[in-house]
Design an enzyme around this catalytic site. Structure first.
Site, mmCIF file in Angstrom:
data_model
loop_
_atom_site.group_PDB
_atom_site.id
_atom_site.type_symbol
_atom_site.label_atom_id
_atom_site.label_comp_id
_atom_site.label_asym_id
_atom_site.label_seq_id
_atom_site.Cartn_x
_atom_site.Cartn_y
_atom_site.Cartn_z
ATOM 1 N NE ARG A 35 11.986 4.975 -1.891
ATOM 2 C CZ ARG A 35 11.785 3.841 -2.570
ATOM 3 N NH1 ARG A 35 12.716 3.384 -3.378
ATOM 4 N NH2 ARG A 35 10.664 3.152 -2.433
ATOM 5 C CE1 TYR A 149 6.590 -9.973 4.078
ATOM 6 C CE2 TYR A 149 5.875 -12.027 3.069
ATOM 7 C CZ TYR A 149 5.755 -10.659 3.224
ATOM 8 O OH TYR A 149 4.782 -9.986 2.529
ATOM 9 N N GLY A 180 -1.364 -12.600 -2.324
ATOM 10 C CA GLY A 180 -0.307 -13.545 -2.677
ATOM 11 C C GLY A 180 0.660 -12.896 -3.648
#
Ligand code: 8X3
Length: 252
Positions: A35, A149, A180
């Site tokens: 972007r 993932y 985490g």
């Protein structure tokens, strides 16, 4: 000499915080992402020490051409922060979209190894450098819906460990940072494709923030050159690995 850092995925979240922190610490930072408006805004706020560079981690040709395509004075990248990555979906493997799996493999594995492969020879030739990858606790601890993932992050962890073997005898360092539960990024919005569900992930928690990740990256980079942090696993205080699961009432 001011070190040059390339941070992937710098338009938001961890990448943006890392870019801001490292410019503040005196590094020159190449901030990449898709972007351009966000990269331009970052460049505007951080000044000439930040070079915005539109780069899609799925664009293999652009990744391979990267070192030569950098502007003069920015080509000798000292540090690569492999931050770009994503999770898509939290469904069980049997319910997941294979297109989501392919996308995670493409970005988290293929894009990461391509850019590493593009920048590593220069670091070795100059005999200075550091590659920091953003892994995940999902690469170590399995959880429901983690499937591919977690698999991609396990790849990243082992790739970084293997890099240490190949780089032994050089002054190039390699670190895997394994967070985490982290808030303040678009991670869960992208993963769940639903802002309300994403917000619920963090309800009544105090997750790690992008600034905490940036602080850790800055610390790892700032250690004396003879110290290599191989891996760091970090969780918010409100999180712990949950143990093993047992299904009851299932006759096998
Ligand atoms: C992010 C951590 O627990 O959402 O990589 O997989 S988790």
């Amino acid at each position: 000499m001011t070190k040059i850092v390339l941070v992937t995925g710098a338009t938001a979240g961890f990448g943006k915080a890392i870019a801001e922190r490292l410019v503040g610490d005196g590094y020159r930072v190449i901030a990449t992402g898709r972007r351009s408006d966000r990269l331009d805004a970052l460049a505007k706020s951080l000044g000439p020490a930040l070079l915005p560079l539109v780069l899609d981690m799925d664009d293999t040709a652009a990744l391979r051409a990267l070192p030569a395509s950098l502007p003069e004075g920015w080509q000798e990248v000292d540090i690569l922060v492999n931050n770009a990555g994503l999770a898509l979906g939290v469904g069980k493997a049997q319910d997941s979209a294979v297109a989501d799996w392919r996308q995670m493999i493409e970005t988290n594995i293929a894009g990461l190894v391509e850019i590493t492969h593009a920048l590593l020879p220069g670091m070795v030739a100059r005999d200075r450098g550091h590659i920091v990858s953003i892994g995940s606790t999902a690469g170590t601890y399995p959880y429901l819906g983690g499937n591919v993932y977690g698999g991609t992050k396990a790849f990243v962890a082992q790739f970084m460990r293997n890099l240490r073997c190949d780089l032994l005898g050089t002054k190039v360092r390699a670190t895997n940072l394994e967070p985490g539960l982290c808030g303040g990024s678009e991670f869960s919005n992208v993963r769940l494709r639903d802002d309300a569900k994403a917000a619920a992930v963090y309800q009544d928690t105090h997750p790690i923030q992008p600034e905490d990740i940036a602080e850790t990256v800055a610390w790892v980079l700032g250690l004396p050159a003879h110290v290599n942090i191989n891996r760091i696993e970090m969780m918010p205080t409100c999180q712990a690995a949950g143990g093993l699961a047992v299904a009851r009432g299932v006759k096998v």
